[in-house]
Design a protein around this motif. Structure first.
Motif, mmCIF file in Angstrom:
data_model
loop_
_atom_site.group_PDB
_atom_site.id
_atom_site.type_symbol
_atom_site.label_atom_id
_atom_site.label_comp_id
_atom_site.label_asym_id
_atom_site.label_seq_id
_atom_site.Cartn_x
_atom_site.Cartn_y
_atom_site.Cartn_z
ATOM 1 N N ALA A 322 1.004 -1.225 -0.202
ATOM 2 C CA ALA A 322 -0.023 0.251 -0.097
ATOM 3 C C ALA A 322 0.965 1.214 0.033
ATOM 4 O O ALA A 322 0.517 2.255 -0.834
ATOM 5 C CB ALA A 322 -0.907 -0.114 1.308
ATOM 6 N N ARG A 325 2.378 1.613 -3.462
ATOM 7 C CA ARG A 325 1.459 2.213 -4.695
ATOM 8 C C ARG A 325 0.992 3.640 -4.293
ATOM 9 O O ARG A 325 0.801 4.473 -5.284
ATOM 10 C CB ARG A 325 0.196 1.224 -4.432
ATOM 11 N N PRO A 344 -8.623 6.922 -8.465
ATOM 12 C CA PRO A 344 -7.970 5.891 -9.262
ATOM 13 C C PRO A 344 -8.259 5.780 -10.415
ATOM 14 O O PRO A 344 -7.358 5.246 -11.342
ATOM 15 C CB PRO A 344 -8.331 4.599 -8.347
ATOM 16 N N ARG A 363 -4.311 -1.292 -13.769
ATOM 17 C CA ARG A 363 -4.997 -1.327 -12.490
ATOM 18 C C ARG A 363 -4.566 -2.439 -11.242
ATOM 19 O O ARG A 363 -4.509 -2.234 -10.293
ATOM 20 C CB ARG A 363 -6.443 -1.640 -12.822
ATOM 21 N N TYR A 367 -3.523 -0.941 -8.189
ATOM 22 C CA TYR A 367 -4.716 -1.079 -7.264
ATOM 23 C C TYR A 367 -5.042 -2.468 -7.201
ATOM 24 O O TYR A 367 -6.278 -2.584 -6.736
ATOM 25 C CB TYR A 367 -5.736 -0.084 -7.684
#
Length: 394
Positions: A322, A325, A344, A363, A367
């Motif tokens: 996390a 990112r 996002p 993506r 995420y």
């Protein structure tokens, strides 16, 4: 409290004002130490003269004997270890002497060659590899011309040329080339490919930019493989590096230094010396600054390593991924022209458009799910770094 040496050097005479003991250059001269200052001026003058009259230490781009970042000594040594004899030459006469069916001629600059020299090179039997849209390209590579510009970045080959397919992505671009009949183009941009090979007698290969062959870029992507596949196609590589002394008078290739009048460097030198003398004359000699020592100094690298060990000990791959990112998204948003509160979906769409990557893959990288193991976490960091590098270098 931080104080300076002059403040500590000030002495107070009973019954009178404080007096600074810091000496000026004028005081040094009056005190009989003018010869020291004169010696310093002479040393500075000699150093500036050496800088003006000395030769440049900058390397030559794509020179197989140059070990600087822009040179190609690393590529020449790799070719030599693979059995390719690299002959660095500086004259067209040497090229003609080494010319033969088992040779390939590499030309990265024609700035110091005349029209007759270029015509002579075009008549050699050796295969030719032209690096850059050099003057005389139409003579050395008939039918291949520059058709546009393209940024230099990591590109995929998108062609059937074995030398490019085996290398994969490479740091190419710099321009777009036309593709004549019986030719194949690779590493395309918006206006055309940046690598074209014309199959004939001899075979001619043109790359719009040779950054992938330099010492700085050779270890990135598939640059080394592409450079070896292209330059090592024949047992003997004749690498032409024309010398500046072979410049043709009136050919229009004078450098910026040649256009500067001879008296300008001396005028600049005199102004520099005068500026230094005034600086010494008006300056004040200060002692060292007294600073307070910090109780503990922790290097940033140690902080990062310590946090990484804590994450690993607790197997906190969720927090580590996390953090990676979130930091990547924060750096990508301003480069993509997005605000700090971009969603996002906006970041994914802009990143996919800029890099050409599949939106689903973007993506999953930015995420997606939490990595299952440490190897997956390392792979995630590599994918994020790739996305940021591609956005930085469109």
């Amino acid at each position: 409290m931080t104080v300076t040496a002059p403040e500590r050097a000030a002495s107070t005479v009973p019954g009178g004002p404080s007096t600074s003991t810091s000496a000026t250059v004028r005081g040094m001269w009056r005190g009989g130490r003018g010869m020291v200052l004169f010696g310093l001026v002479v040393i500075v003058l000699a150093a500036l003269t050496a800088l003006v009259t000395g030769t440049s230490t900058e390397g030559r781009r794509l020179d197989p004997a140059d070990a600087t970042l822009t040179g190609s000594r690393a590529l020449a040594e790799i070719l030599g270890r693979r059995g390719i004899r690299v002959e660095r030459v500086s004259t067209v006469e040497d090229v003609v002497r080494l010319d033969g069916p088992g040779t390939q001629l590499l030309v990265s600059s024609t700035a110091y060659l005349g029209d007759d020299d270029i015509t002579t090179l075009s008549r050699t039997r050796a295969d030719r590899m032209i690096v850059g849209t050099v003057p005389g390209l139409s003579t050395l590579a008939p039918g291949i011309t520059a058709s546009g510009q393209a940024s230099v970045r990591s590109r995929e080959p998108r062609c059937d040329l074995p030398a490019a397919v085996r290398a994969g992505s490479a740091f190419t671009g710099g321009g777009a080339l036309t593709v004549p009949a019986r030719s194949i183009g690779c590493y395309p941009g918006a206006d055309g490919p940046s690598l074209v090979r014309s199959f004939g007698t001899p075979t001619v290969t043109v790359v719009a930019d040779g950054a992938f062959m330099t010492n700085q870029r050779l270890a990135e992507d598939g640059n080394a493989a592409l450079a070896i596949n292209l330059a090592g196609a024949k047992p003997v590589l004749i690498w032409l590096v024309p010398e500046e002394s072979r410049a043709v008078p009136g050919a229009g290739h004078a450098s910026a230094g040649d256009l500067v009048p001879a008296g300008v460097p001396w005028a600049v030198l005199q102004l520099g010396v005068a500026l230094l003398v005034v600086a010494f004359w008006r300056g004040r000699r200060l002692g060292p600054v007294v600073v307070e020592r910090m109780p503990v100094v922790v290097r940033a690298a140690e902080t990062v390593e310590g946090r990484g060990r804590l994450y690993r000990a607790r197997r906190a791959r969720d927090r580590a991924s996390a953090t990676l990112r979130a930091a990547s998204a924060a750096r990508l948003a301003p480069r993509l022209g997005l605000s700090g509160d971009a969603t996002p979906d906006e970041i994914i769409a802009a990143t996919a458009l800029r890099t050409g990557q599949d939106a689903g893959w973007v993506r999953s990288v930015m995420y997606g799910p939490i990595p299952a193991d440490d190897a997956g976490l390392v792979a995630l960091a590599g994918h994020l770094d790739t996305l940021e590098r591609q956005v930085r270098e469109p």
